[in-house]
Design an enzyme around this catalytic site. Structure first.
Site, PDB file in Angstrom:
ATOM      1  N   ASP A 170      -0.681  -4.046   5.787  1.00 35.64           N
ATOM      2  CA  ASP A 170      -1.209  -3.540   7.059  1.00 35.64           C
ATOM      3  C   ASP A 170      -2.826  -4.065   6.896  1.00 35.64           C
ATOM      4  O   ASP A 170      -3.381  -3.695   6.001  1.00 35.64           O
ATOM      5  CB  ASP A 170      -1.091  -2.143   7.058  1.00 35.64           C
ATOM      6  CG  ASP A 170       0.402  -1.753   7.655  1.00 35.64           C
ATOM      7  OD1 ASP A 170       1.063  -2.453   7.306  1.00 35.64           O
ATOM      8  OD2 ASP A 170       0.572  -0.467   7.775  1.00 35.64           O
ATOM      9  N   ASP A 212       5.544   4.790   5.039  1.00 32.15           N
ATOM     10  CA  ASP A 212       6.520   3.918   5.629  1.00 32.15           C
ATOM     11  C   ASP A 212       6.680   2.876   4.740  1.00 32.15           C
ATOM     12  O   ASP A 212       7.382   1.798   5.380  1.00 32.15           O
ATOM     13  CB  ASP A 212       6.063   3.691   7.135  1.00 32.15           C
ATOM     14  CG  ASP A 212       4.477   3.286   7.427  1.00 32.15           C
ATOM     15  OD1 ASP A 212       3.421   3.730   6.620  1.00 32.15           O
ATOM     16  OD2 ASP A 212       4.345   2.362   8.052  1.00 32.15           O
ATOM     17  N   HIS A 213       6.088   2.489   3.543  1.00 31.80           N
ATOM     18  CA  HIS A 213       6.021   1.504   2.819  1.00 31.80           C
ATOM     19  C   HIS A 213       6.590   1.458   1.562  1.00 31.80           C
ATOM     20  O   HIS A 213       6.820   0.771   0.773  1.00 31.80           O
ATOM     21  CB  HIS A 213       4.744   0.849   2.756  1.00 31.80           C
ATOM     22  CG  HIS A 213       4.226   0.172   4.157  1.00 31.80           C
ATOM     23  ND1 HIS A 213       4.012  -1.166   4.537  1.00 31.80           N
ATOM     24  CD2 HIS A 213       3.674   0.871   5.377  1.00 31.80           C
ATOM     25  CE1 HIS A 213       3.603  -1.209   5.754  1.00 31.80           C
ATOM     26  NE2 HIS A 213       3.428  -0.111   6.338  1.00 31.80           N
ATOM     27  N   HIS A 232       0.781  -1.299  -0.035  1.00 31.73           N
ATOM     28  CA  HIS A 232       0.002  -0.048  -0.143  1.00 31.73           C
ATOM     29  C   HIS A 232       0.845   1.272  -0.111  1.00 31.73           C
ATOM     30  O   HIS A 232       2.077   1.076   0.114  1.00 31.73           O
ATOM     31  CB  HIS A 232      -1.053  -0.023   1.262  1.00 31.73           C
ATOM     32  CG  HIS A 232      -0.404   0.038   2.254  1.00 31.73           C
ATOM     33  ND1 HIS A 232       0.404  -0.750   3.103  1.00 31.73           N
ATOM     34  CD2 HIS A 232      -0.516   1.115   3.483  1.00 31.73           C
ATOM     35  CE1 HIS A 232       0.761  -0.580   4.434  1.00 31.73           C
ATOM     36  NE2 HIS A 232       0.409   0.642   4.518  1.00 31.73           N
ATOM     37  N   HIS A 274       1.164   3.951   1.896  1.00 31.71           N
ATOM     38  CA  HIS A 274       1.556   4.664   2.955  1.00 31.71           C
ATOM     39  C   HIS A 274       3.260   5.027   3.117  1.00 31.71           C
ATOM     40  O   HIS A 274       3.863   4.178   2.558  1.00 31.71           O
ATOM     41  CB  HIS A 274       1.271   3.953   4.371  1.00 31.71           C
ATOM     42  CG  HIS A 274      -0.238   4.313   4.605  1.00 31.71           C
ATOM     43  ND1 HIS A 274      -1.054   3.252   5.645  1.00 31.71           N
ATOM     44  CD2 HIS A 274      -1.251   5.495   4.419  1.00 31.71           C
ATOM     45  CE1 HIS A 274      -1.908   3.995   5.641  1.00 31.71           C
ATOM     46  NE2 HIS A 274      -2.340   5.225   4.991  1.00 31.71           N
ATOM     47  N   HIS A 287      -7.325  -1.754   5.158  1.00 32.58           N
ATOM     48  CA  HIS A 287      -6.531  -0.746   5.981  1.00 32.58           C
ATOM     49  C   HIS A 287      -6.888   0.722   5.553  1.00 32.58           C
ATOM     50  O   HIS A 287      -6.247   1.657   5.722  1.00 32.58           O
ATOM     51  CB  HIS A 287      -5.128  -1.005   5.199  1.00 32.58           C
ATOM     52  CG  HIS A 287      -3.993  -0.270   5.877  1.00 32.58           C
ATOM     53  ND1 HIS A 287      -4.075  -0.412   7.070  1.00 32.58           N
ATOM     54  CD2 HIS A 287      -3.100   0.438   5.725  1.00 32.58           C
ATOM     55  CE1 HIS A 287      -2.868   0.431   7.583  1.00 32.58           C
ATOM     56  NE2 HIS A 287      -2.405   0.751   6.884  1.00 32.58           N
ATOM     57  N   HIS A 331       5.882  -5.348  11.660  1.00 36.19           N
ATOM     58  CA  HIS A 331       5.267  -3.838  11.596  1.00 36.19           C
ATOM     59  C   HIS A 331       4.746  -3.715  13.254  1.00 36.19           C
ATOM     60  O   HIS A 331       3.697  -3.449  13.465  1.00 36.19           O
ATOM     61  CB  HIS A 331       4.016  -4.090  10.841  1.00 36.19           C
ATOM     62  CG  HIS A 331       3.425  -2.648  10.501  1.00 36.19           C
ATOM     63  ND1 HIS A 331       2.615  -2.004  11.179  1.00 36.19           N
ATOM     64  CD2 HIS A 331       3.809  -1.806   9.592  1.00 36.19           C
ATOM     65  CE1 HIS A 331       2.227  -0.675  10.560  1.00 36.19           C
ATOM     66  NE2 HIS A 331       3.138  -0.870   9.311  1.00 36.19           N
TER      67      HIS A 331
HETATM   68 ZN   LIG Z   1       1.523   1.332   7.376  1.00 34.03          ZN
END
Ligand SMILES: [Zn+2]
Ligand SMILES: [Zn+2]
Lengths: 305, 305
Positions: B212, B67-68, B63, B65, B141, B270
């Site tokens: 996530d 942080d990914h 996804h 976000h 998510h 995570h």
């Molecule tokens: Zn995340």
């Protein structure tokens, strides 16, 4: 105020030198912090320092190469996540707005502070307030790349309290009036010329933080009479041909620029990973030309008095 | 093949856990390496491992976000800088193409290898070749987030050499013919049915790498009978309400999904930085429900036999 080097490498991260970023922290100005460039993992480097993301008020980007900008989305997002609410302004060449806006929007990152992005397209003054003037000039790096000159304005001198007391003027609201007005009339009718009771102006500090560049006249002009010049040194003495081809500088060239500009001190950064073992060589080469030279390291702090 | 965890944290980098990324390295398939997610500083983490950027052939993004994904531009650029020439394919949700293309173009990054970017918009098979089948299902998510199921195809068994020798068939080009054809006629006129001389198929491995997610049925389906499930565990037992609100899972929920899917092993990753000191708690909670559970750490490698 002091400079902290967060990343002092060139091109790609190495184990001991991250890609470029540095911050100017100003305890004398409410701790305001200005960042210069923001390579990937700048926010990771900050975890190992006392730098506060919320205190970063301005970010100045020299040019758009990845090793100078890929850490921006993370720094901007984490500043919000950590509770930063004050406005932040980012300055940089054309493209910086697209990069930031698209990175934040595709990742559904909503900042809780106002973000202003100013794209620079020509030499000149880009910011001025009561304390500072910031100007830029374009350097020579193949792509648009700016050098920043930061000039602190001269600060009024301190009140000559002993001299006032000798005149029988005791501490009180009158002291503030003397600071703020050219002349002040005392309750006893005497008029004081304020400048007689104020010491000499405190000279503002001047610094130049340059992006990647070949030897060029703009670099000398930006650094003229500065207290500190921060200059790249991607290559070493003798590699001038290579430096020219890749739009970079050697240690010796940086030192010559410092000397020509009559600066007080020079810091070399943007050190290629080829010098992992013998980076002291760059320092020695520069010192042959310009003695007050220092070699930056990640996490090193330089105090600017 | 083995899984190496490059980042096992949640949301923002912490000193001991970077944001999400992991790689599946397959020495049995020419060292081909597949990456899952690519948080900021993934290329920095790789500097401390034996992972080769040039060997990364596929990157699967769960996804969008930050942080990914914020490490993607750096990984793609450095792969080129380090001499990677083989084609690389990136799979991810809508937006991944804009993010990559704009990051590379504003930074004047020109890759020396072909880059293919495939935006996923629905459940189904996204890749298949002679050895693997990769499929996705959407998780829960808040934003589009996929889980990946990787199925290695069953591999033909090995030649039963002893049995062939007993028939008087000695090693030579004929062995290859037996492997490749259903029946083979020998020089002496006899015909062998190949399957009589080949051992049972070697079962392909199955693994599920989820992004996530809240607890959901798609997670169970993706993981069904897998040899390994990699599942987020942002929260701990008792925080189910919070997990639901933020579209994440608890340790216990991850374990229940693993159990319902009948997997052979579960790895929790995570991990929120709130568990910096007591992350073992998450492991214990999960093991109460599903014993073969492991807790990921940055740089930890799990061997998949
Ligand atoms: Zn995340
Ligand atoms: Zn550069």
């Amino acid at each position: 105020m002091h400079f902290t080097f967060l990343g002092t490498g060139a091109g790609v991260p190495a184990k001991n030198r991250n890609t470029t970023s540095m911050v100017l922290t100003m305890p004398e100005y409410q701790g305001d912090t200005w960042m210069f460039d923001c390579g990937e993992a700048t926010q990771h480097q900050i975890l190992h320092t006392s730098v506060k993301l919320s205190k970063i008020k301005k970010i100045f980007i020299t040019h758009m190469h990845g090793d100078h900008i890929y850490g921006l989305p993370g720094v901007l997002g984490s500043r919000s996540f950590q509770g930063g609410v004050d406005k932040l302004t980012v300055y940089g060449p054309k493209g910086i707005k697209d990069f930031i806006e698209i990175s934040l929007s595709v990742s559904s990152t909503y900042l809780k502070y106002p973000l202003e992005i100013i794209e620079l397209d020509e030499d000149g003054i880009i910011y001025e307030d009561g304390n500072f003037k910031v100007s830029v000039k374009e350097l020579e790096h193949g792509i648009t790349c700016f050098g920043y000159r930061i000039e602190e304005k001269d600060q009024p001198g301190t009140l000559l309290v002993d001299r006032l007391k000798a005149e029988g003027v005791m501490p009180g609201p009158i002291y503030r009036q003397i600071k703020e007005h050219a002349a002040v009339t005392l309750p006893d009718g005497r008029t004081l010329t304020s400048s007689d009771y104020i010491g000499p102006d405190k000279k503002g500090r001047k610094l130049a933080v340059l992006g990647d560049t070949r030897v060029c006249q703009a670099a000398v002009e930006l650094a003229e009479n500065a207290d500190l010049l921060i200059h790249e040194s991607t290559f070493s003495k003798g590699m001038e041909q290579k430096a020219h081809s890749y739009f970079h500088s050697t240690s010796t060239q940086a030192a010559k620029t410092a000397k020509a500009a009559n600066v007080a001190a020079l810091i070399l950064t943007h050190i290629s990973s080829r010098f992992q073992e013998d980076d002291q060589l760059l320092l020695e080469e520069a010192r042959e030309i310009f003695n007050p030279t220092y070699l930056a390291k990640d996490f090193w702090t330089y105090e600017l008095n």
